[in-house]
Write a protein that holds these residues in place. Structure first.
Motif, PDB file in Angstrom:
ATOM      1  N   PRO A 110      37.217  41.816  39.145  1.00 18.84           N
ATOM      2  CA  PRO A 110      37.276  43.345  39.391  1.00 18.84           C
ATOM      3  C   PRO A 110      36.162  43.695  40.212  1.00 18.84           C
ATOM      4  O   PRO A 110      35.061  43.085  40.035  1.00 18.84           O
ATOM      5  CB  PRO A 110      37.578  44.062  38.273  1.00 18.84           C
ATOM      6  CG  PRO A 110      36.831  43.158  37.060  1.00 18.84           C
ATOM      7  CD  PRO A 110      37.379  41.611  37.615  1.00 18.84           C
TER       8      PRO A 110
ATOM      9  N   ARG B 104      43.743  49.867  38.738  1.00 20.08           N
ATOM     10  CA  ARG B 104      43.456  49.088  40.088  1.00 20.08           C
ATOM     11  C   ARG B 104      44.889  48.437  40.797  1.00 20.08           C
ATOM     12  O   ARG B 104      44.825  48.271  41.770  1.00 20.08           O
ATOM     13  CB  ARG B 104      42.647  47.875  39.683  1.00 20.08           C
ATOM     14  CG  ARG B 104      41.284  48.424  38.886  1.00 20.08           C
ATOM     15  CD  ARG B 104      40.313  48.903  40.228  1.00 20.08           C
ATOM     16  NE  ARG B 104      39.178  49.422  39.523  1.00 20.08           N
ATOM     17  CZ  ARG B 104      38.026  48.752  39.324  1.00 20.08           C
ATOM     18  NH1 ARG B 104      38.038  47.264  39.781  1.00 20.08           N
ATOM     19  NH2 ARG B 104      37.033  49.033  38.987  1.00 20.08           N
ATOM     20  N   VAL B 105      45.755  48.312  39.631  1.00 19.84           N
ATOM     21  CA  VAL B 105      47.129  47.590  40.226  1.00 19.84           C
ATOM     22  C   VAL B 105      48.254  48.529  40.695  1.00 19.84           C
ATOM     23  O   VAL B 105      48.953  48.097  41.165  1.00 19.84           O
ATOM     24  CB  VAL B 105      47.652  46.438  39.218  1.00 19.84           C
ATOM     25  CG1 VAL B 105      46.416  45.383  39.099  1.00 19.84           C
ATOM     26  CG2 VAL B 105      48.063  47.217  37.920  1.00 19.84           C
TER      27      VAL B 105
ATOM     28  N   VAL C   6      45.137  41.618  43.597  1.00 15.36           N
ATOM     29  CA  VAL C   6      44.010  42.388  42.713  1.00 15.36           C
ATOM     30  C   VAL C   6      43.646  41.372  41.525  1.00 15.36           C
ATOM     31  O   VAL C   6      42.243  41.200  41.164  1.00 15.36           O
ATOM     32  CB  VAL C   6      44.418  43.919  42.452  1.00 15.36           C
ATOM     33  CG1 VAL C   6      43.222  44.431  41.432  1.00 15.36           C
ATOM     34  CG2 VAL C   6      44.571  44.380  43.728  1.00 15.36           C
TER      35      VAL C   6
END
Length: 221
Positions: free
Chosen positions: A217, A168-169, A212
């Protein structure tokens, strides 16, 4: 946001002044009213005479509405007790305590209270713990292209795997500080409450990565 600071010494006064200039609401608690002279004349926050673990003093300081609490008096015991009261009695999520005896800091870390040993860090680093969405740069390569940062992660990431976090990052989790120790995670390692991530990421992506992590999440379909 509202911040409560216990202790109006040099560190406390510096933090309170910076937060006030940033437009935040601030309350400072100190048992010695003379200490408030360290604050600038144009300081707009509250000044509360008392001790930081006293319920009345905390309520006068607006602890019920506080986003964060910092205990920076000159007494280790007062600082840690005040931090625990703020978290456990009033439910303040973001707390930090200054500790003069660095050897005792690990004990308090196990209680879930981030501690800052004065011989290692300054008021600016204290600020990172209480301001939302902050990423402390711990190191960077000579070219400045890649950084090692310690981001502020939302509690919503607890239980999420390292593999998912990295995806995600767009970075790599170098290690995780957990309690008084640390571990090099596997892709399947799950983030636990009070874990601190040490993330390697391209410098140009630090802000995006922090954005983020600062929110829970998004569940993918």
């Amino acid at each position: 946001m509202h911040f409560v600071i216990m202790g109006c010494g040099r560190v406390g006064a510096t933090m309170a002044s910076q937060l006030d200039r940033m437009g935040h609401s601030v309350a400072v608690i100190d048992r010695n009213s003379e200490a408030f002279r360290r604050l600038p004349k144009d300081f707009n926050g509250r000044k509360v005479k008392g001790v930081g673990f006293d319920r009345d003093a905390l309520e006068q300081a607006g602890i019920d509405e506080a986003y964060a609490f910092a205990a920076v008096s000159n007494g280790d015991n007062s600082n840690i007790v005040s931090a625990r009261v703020a978290r456990e009695t009033f439910g303040v999520e973001h707390v930090v305590a200054r500790i003069y005896d660095a050897n005792r800091a690990d004990v308090y870390e196990r209680l879930g209270i981030p501690t800052v040993a004065t011989v290692r860090r300054t008021a600016d680093q204290m600020m990172r713990w209480i301001l939302p969405g902050g990423s402390a740069r711990e190191a960077e390569d000579p070219s400045g292209a890649v950084c090692l940062v310690q981001p502020d992660a939302s509690s919503g990431w607890v239980g999420v795997s390292v593999a998912t976090i990295e995806d995600r990052v767009g970075g790599r989790v170098a290690w995780i500080s957990r309690g008084s120790g640390a571990l090099v995670p596997e892709p399947t390692t799950l983030l636990q409450e009070h874990d601190r991530l040490h993330l390697v990421v391209a410098t140009e992506r630090i802000t995006a990565a922090q954005r983020v992590l600062s929110r829970p999440p998004v569940q993918e379909a």
